[in-house]
Design an enzyme around this catalytic site. Structure first.
Site, PDB file in Angstrom:
ATOM      1  N   SER A 155       0.891  -1.149   0.000  1.00  0.00           N
ATOM      2  CA  SER A 155       0.000   0.000   0.000  1.00  0.00           C
ATOM      3  C   SER A 155       0.931   1.201   0.000  1.00  0.00           C
ATOM      4  CB  SER A 155      -0.890   0.005   1.245  1.00  0.00           C
ATOM      5  OG  SER A 155      -1.668   1.183   1.250  1.00  0.00           O
ATOM      6  N   SER A 156       0.808   2.051  -1.025  1.00  0.00           N
ATOM      7  CA  SER A 156       1.753   3.164  -1.178  1.00  0.00           C
ATOM      8  C   SER A 156       1.571   4.174  -0.053  1.00  0.00           C
ATOM      9  CB  SER A 156       1.516   3.848  -2.526  1.00  0.00           C
ATOM     10  OG  SER A 156       1.405   2.876  -3.538  1.00  0.00           O
TER      11      SER A 156
END
Ligand SMILES: C[S@@+](CC[C@H](N)C(=O)[O-])C[C@H]1O[C@@H](n2cnc3c(N)ncnc32)[C@H](O)[C@@H]1O
Length: 422
Positions: free
Chosen positions: A70-71
């Site tokens: 998840s950025s």
């Protein structure tokens, strides 16, 4: 405090932090961050950790390299701002990952819009679908496929975004883009990455950058994978080579030899240059990448509780990760090192040095220090004044001869990119 209010509090804190870090003022993006429950996309984490403004690795390959995550919410917000999303739009995302960004986009385009998100790994796509359903966004279409093909059944798209690093623009994305579309991708520029928002040129034959922001994403796999290669020097420490495993001097990289060079004391070179870590990464990193065929970047993971390793003096040293840039050949490697100085007034600065390792360490260290000084003498240029034009090979348009002379031309299978300062 009930569970509901504590989650609300965590989200409010994340929104405040993201808006401050990213400088984004778009209320639609803030509302999406406020409403979408990130902890449901990271169910293996305690909620307090899911609401930190951090990238979170969710899958690694057999060699331990991160391949899904998840950025960082702040960079997601910056790219959503670049995408200029509005209610009712049709959006294609390459890189579903956890599904969180797809949910943010679905929140913004609303029930009259559509979001399709593609991931190359079927297990990742399955989990993204589950997360989206549990968070209340079951109508996002998640497809398990190589994103290089786009997703023709959902076309045309008003917006296309890649949340995975690309080195080319897939012809399918351009064909599936509606008139007036915007395409936002983390574009590899010889190992430095830029989030570029492209729109069609006036003639319609090529694409021009509308905005550019620094970013750092894991690289795309599959048919559109770029030439860059990551070599693990020792557990946690890796070097990224923008042009593949053959070094600029024609030799194949030898990771064990590089690790042995770096285990010995380096030759140090002062530069007399001071800069912030942001300027180092998005100015000096790009300067090196575009001016020296030997450029490379190094990263070191630092699990909580471990002491700093070989990159102890890296210019970027966050909790969990240290990173630096350098130049490498078959006889050595030189990397940027830094000492933090707190000036009496103004932001923190780094005093930059070069450390050269191995038999060629002195020569490489001196060359790296000279690059730092040349970048400083040029006014420490950064990414803000860059322009990137993308010419699909299928188009008759060619880079403008008046800019081609001083542009960096990057030749890829489907696209010629011209990178120049405005
Ligand atoms: C940084 S993650 C995406 C983060 C995601 N948008 C989120 O909100 O969690 C990058 C993803 O790109 C995927 N990926 C890599 N190569 C791809 C390709 N050729 N096509 C589609 N997805 C790809 C990876 O499997 C990974 O899940």
């Amino acid at each position: 405090m009930t569970e509901g209010t504590s989650l609300t509090g965590l989200r409010e804190r994340l929104v405040a932090e993201v808006l401050q870090t990213s400088g984004i003022g778009d209320e639609r993006i803030a509302a999406a961050l406020r409403d979408v429950p990130r902890h449901l996309f990271l169910p293996h984490l305690p909620p307090e950790d899911a609401y930190l403004d951090d990238a979170i690795v969710t899958k690694r390959d057999a060699g331990g390299q991160p391949i899904s995550s998840s950025s960082q919410p702040a960079i997601m917000a910056i790219m959503l701002d670049q995408l200029t999303l509005a209610a009712g739009q049709r959006v294609l995302e390459i890189g579903a990952g956890t599904g969180y960004n797809a949910a943010l986009m679905r929140h913004i385009v609303g029930p009259s819009g559509t979001v399709v998100s593609v991931d190359i790994d079927a297990d990742v796509a399955d989990r993204a679908r589950e997360h989206l359903a549990s968070a209340g966004y079951p109508d996002v279409t998640v497809v398990a496929a190589d994103g290089a093909e786009g997703y023709p059944p959902g076309a045309p798209y008003d917006r296309v975004i890649a949340t995975v690093g690309v080195s080319d623009l897939a012809p399918a994305w351009l064909h599936q883009a509606a008139p007036g579309a915007r395409i936002v991708v983390p574009l590899d520029v010889r190992g430095s990455q830029l989030a570029v928002a492209f729109g069609r040129s006036g003639s319609g034959g090529h694409w021009v950058s509308r905005s550019i922001a620094p970013c750092g994403f894991m690289r795309m796999r599959g048919s559109l994978a770029g030439p860059e290669r990551t070599v693990v020097l020792q557990p946690g420490l890796s070097v990224m080579l923008p042009d593949g495993l053959t070094l600029a001097d024609g030799h194949e990289v030898d990771g064990a030899a590089l690790a042995a060079f770096m285990a010995e004391p380096p030759a140090g070179f002062g530069t007399g240059v001071r800069a912030s870590s942001v300027q180092v990464f998005w100015g000096l990193g790009l300067w090196l990448a575009t001016r020296d065929r030997r450029s490379c970047s190094l990263t070191e993971e630092r699990p909580a509780g471990t002491s700093p390793g070989l990159l102890a003096r890296a210019p970027l040293a966050d909790t969990g990760l240290a990173a630096t840039a350098g130049i490498v050949d078959s006889g050595g490697i030189a990397v940027l090192t830094a000492d933090e100085i707190a000036p009496a007034a103004g932001p923190r600065q780094l005093a930059l040095e070069a450390a050269g390792f191995g038999p060629h360490g002195a020569e490489l260290g001196a060359a790296l220090a000279a690059h730092v000084q040349a970048w400083d003498a040029a006014g420490q240029p950064g990414a803000a004044r860059l322009q990137v034009d993308a010419y699909p090979r299928s188009s008759a348009d060619e880079p403008d001869p008046s800019t081609a002379g001083h542009a960096l031309l990057i030749e890829r299978a489907a696209t010629r990119f011209a990178v120049h300062h405005t």
